[in-house]
Scaffold this active site. Structure first.
Site, PDB file in Angstrom:
ATOM      1  N   ARG A  34       0.799  -1.221   0.000  1.00  0.00           N
ATOM      2  CA  ARG A  34       0.000   0.000   0.000  1.00  0.00           C
ATOM      3  C   ARG A  34       0.835   1.277   0.000  1.00  0.00           C
ATOM      4  NH1 ARG A  34      -2.519  -0.070   6.160  1.00  0.00           N
ATOM      5  NH2 ARG A  34      -0.543   0.088   7.288  1.00  0.00           N
ATOM      6  N   GLU A  35       2.149   1.150   0.312  1.00  0.00           N
ATOM      7  CA  GLU A  35       2.945   2.373   0.443  1.00  0.00           C
ATOM      8  C   GLU A  35       4.227   2.309  -0.368  1.00  0.00           C
ATOM      9  OE1 GLU A  35       4.608   5.262   4.044  1.00  0.00           O
ATOM     10  OE2 GLU A  35       3.447   3.476   4.502  1.00  0.00           O
ATOM     11  N   GLY A  39       8.636  -2.029   2.871  1.00  0.00           N
ATOM     12  CA  GLY A  39       7.915  -1.886   4.130  1.00  0.00           C
ATOM     13  C   GLY A  39       8.566  -0.908   5.095  1.00  0.00           C
ATOM     14  N   GLY A 186      13.531   0.160  25.197  1.00  0.00           N
ATOM     15  CA  GLY A 186      13.875  -0.974  24.354  1.00  0.00           C
ATOM     16  C   GLY A 186      14.828  -0.526  23.267  1.00  0.00           C
ATOM     17  N   ILE A 188      14.426   0.460  20.135  1.00  0.00           N
ATOM     18  CA  ILE A 188      14.061   1.669  19.392  1.00  0.00           C
ATOM     19  C   ILE A 188      14.303   2.919  20.237  1.00  0.00           C
ATOM     20  CG2 ILE A 188      12.141   2.938  18.355  1.00  0.00           C
ATOM     21  CD1 ILE A 188      10.960   0.234  17.523  1.00  0.00           C
ATOM     22  N   GLU A 191      18.113   3.548  20.754  1.00  0.00           N
ATOM     23  CA  GLU A 191      18.798   4.000  19.541  1.00  0.00           C
ATOM     24  C   GLU A 191      18.541   5.487  19.286  1.00  0.00           C
ATOM     25  OE1 GLU A 191      18.955  -0.264  17.131  1.00  0.00           O
ATOM     26  OE2 GLU A 191      17.841   1.403  16.275  1.00  0.00           O
ATOM     27  N   ASP A 314       6.078  -9.299  12.097  1.00  0.00           N
ATOM     28  CA  ASP A 314       5.623  -8.522  13.254  1.00  0.00           C
ATOM     29  C   ASP A 314       4.135  -8.729  13.535  1.00  0.00           C
ATOM     30  OD1 ASP A 314       8.160  -7.557  13.470  1.00  0.00           O
ATOM     31  OD2 ASP A 314       7.694  -5.499  12.882  1.00  0.00           O
ATOM     32  N   HIS A 448      43.841 -13.287  15.057  1.00  0.00           N
ATOM     33  CA  HIS A 448      44.408 -12.218  15.877  1.00  0.00           C
ATOM     34  C   HIS A 448      45.062 -11.184  14.971  1.00  0.00           C
ATOM     35  CE1 HIS A 448      46.576 -10.266  19.185  1.00  0.00           C
ATOM     36  NE2 HIS A 448      47.637 -10.274  18.391  1.00  0.00           N
TER      37      HIS A 448
END
Length: 469
Positions: A34-35, A39, A186, A188, A191, A314, A448
């Site tokens: 739709r956008e 996403g 959390g 989000i 950050e 989600d 190393h």
């Protein structure tokens, strides 16, 4: 007769990856969006936020150039250019998804989708930008409509696009707020707190539970708080924002903690109090789809209980992560196709990452969870200060922590804080997926000088064999 073998509704990391896998398996596939293709993750989430954080990181190093023997008089930033770069990165990747759809011969249908009863799967109706609707039939339909920021209107915790922001508004600011309140600690919330703090905002973070980053190991979240506070971020834990009131271009927050109430006036507020699934307007209730707390209930193959209808990402609940959605999409499609190696998705080994400064990453059980589950544990820890590469990078603050079952040697969990740990964590994810024991990891050669040597040392430490501390 069906128009398609599969229609995917939503083109985020779950949806577009599912569509690609379906095409690879020979299915005639369409995707409805739709956008913008890609996403929320590609356009307003994972990717553009990392571009913003990268700008903040470069600014941090420029302002601390003297620590590296360099001279920079005064580093500054151009907010408009920072935002423009972030949007450009998002646009580039969205265009990349468009290319992938063409490459894999996936039809892209732009518009708002809804479902009606049908056989062998619900009929998909798509309304375009002009309001015209067209129906499509498919043998299978996957819902990948994602989620959006949670709001609490009754307390004024509702975005207005001006003074009270979600992640969308926070990514395209016209100016840097002098005082910023972030509600929720959390990934989000942290950050954005890290980003705006680096740009000079006076940042306060409110968290309802008694510590920040509550899904992380308690020791790691404690170290994170100390480092963020050292940078100037303020925290109110065990506290709740009871109301937000707007007046004269400012927001006043009523913050309650126990029997104490504090009023805090700020220029902007970022809501990071969770997300809710995009279940509205799809016709799910009429189809009999089970929804719990705005999320669709599914089994390990994404089956909703309605013939031919699946859901991933989600929309189906925690963990709300792009890589989880992509993996679910692949598992779902392979189940539909009856692939020989098809197996149910299980979230037990999904890593979590927070791209703040410092970074935080983890996989599996925390120390507390392992003990609560009845495991006798062996815990190994190794600090960044003991690693040559970390010291050379000027990033000597941090910790790697590993948790093993004392009886079986199983790697129960791994938790990190420090430079580039979001890149390092995958080593432990692979170890858990391959059911590697602490003995196998101890016998593995790590190059190393690298930061990854700390992963080895943490395993050694769990057995009392640490070498460089």
């Amino acid at each position: 007769m069906a128009d398609y073998d599969l229609i995917v509704i939503g083109s985020g990391p779950g949806g577009y990856v599912a569509a690609i896998r379906a095409s690879q398996l020979g299915m005639k596939t369409a995707i409805v969006e739709r956008e913008s293709l890609g996403g929320i993750c590609l356009n307003w989430g994972c990717i553009p936020t990392k571009a913003l954080l990268r700008s903040a990181e470069v600014l941090h190093y420029a302002n601390n150039a003297k620590d590296f023997g360099l001279k920079i008089d005064k580093a500054d930033f151009d907010l408009e250019a920072v935002v423009k770069r972030s949007r450009g990165v998002a646009k580039q990747l969205s265009s990349g998804v468009s290319h992938l759809m063409k490459k894999n011969k996936i039809d892209v249908i732009m518009g708002e989708a809804s479902l009606k009863k049908g056989k062998p799967a619900p009929t998909v109706s798509v309304k375009d930008k002009d309001g015209k609707s067209k129906e499509y039939k498919a043998k299978n339909v996957i819902l990948a409509t994602g989620a959006r920021a949670r709001a609490i209107p009754q307390a004024g915790l509702e975005p207005d696009g001006d003074l009270i922001w979600t992640y969308r508004e926070a990514m395209v600011p016209k100016e840097t707020p002098k005082k910023l309140l972030v509600i929720g600690s959390g990934a989000i919330g942290i950050e954005f707190a890290s980003f705006y703090n680096e740009l000079g905002s006076d940042v306060t973070v409110v968290e309802a539970v008694d510590r920040i980053l509550p899904v992380e190991d308690e020791e790691i979240s404690g170290l994170a708080r100390k480092q963020f506070e050292k940078q100037g971020i303020k925290f109110r834990t065990g506290a709740q924002v009871k109301s937000l009131k707007k007046a004269n271009g400012k927001v006043t927050a009523d913050i309650s903690s126990g029997d104490k109430t504090e009023k805090l006036e700020v220029d902007r507020v970022i809501l990071a109090i969770g997300i809710v699934g995009n279940v509205e307007g799809l016709g799910l209730e009429e189809l009999g789809v089970k929804i719990e707390k705005t999320h669709v209930l599914v089994d390990g193959f994404g089956r909703t209980g309605v013939d031919g209808l699946y859901a991933i990402g989600d929309l189906t609940g925690a963990p709300w992560l792009a890589h989880k959605a992509s993996h679910e999409g692949v598992m779902c499609v392979e189940g539909i196709a009856g692939a020989e190696d098809a197996h149910a998705f299980d979230a037990w080994n999904v890593p979590g990452c927070t791209y703040s400064h410092p970074q935080i990453a983890s996989v599996g059980m925390t120390e507390a969870q392992a003990k609560e589950a009845g495991h006798k544990v062996k815990v190994g820890k190794f600090p960044f200060i003991g690693n040559g590469k970390a010291i050379a990078l000027g990033a000597a603050e941090g910790l790697v922590k590993t948790i093993f079952d004392a009886e079986t040697g199983e790697l129960l969990g791994a938790h990190m804080i420090g430079a580039e740990v979001t890149e390092l964590i995958q080593g432990y994810v692979i170890a858990r997926e391959g059911e590697l024991t602490e003995e196998t990891l101890m016998h593995t050669v790590f190059p190393h000088p690298t930061l990854s040597e700390m992963m080895h040392e943490s395993v050694l430490a769990s057995q009392g064999r640490v070498l460089h501390m």
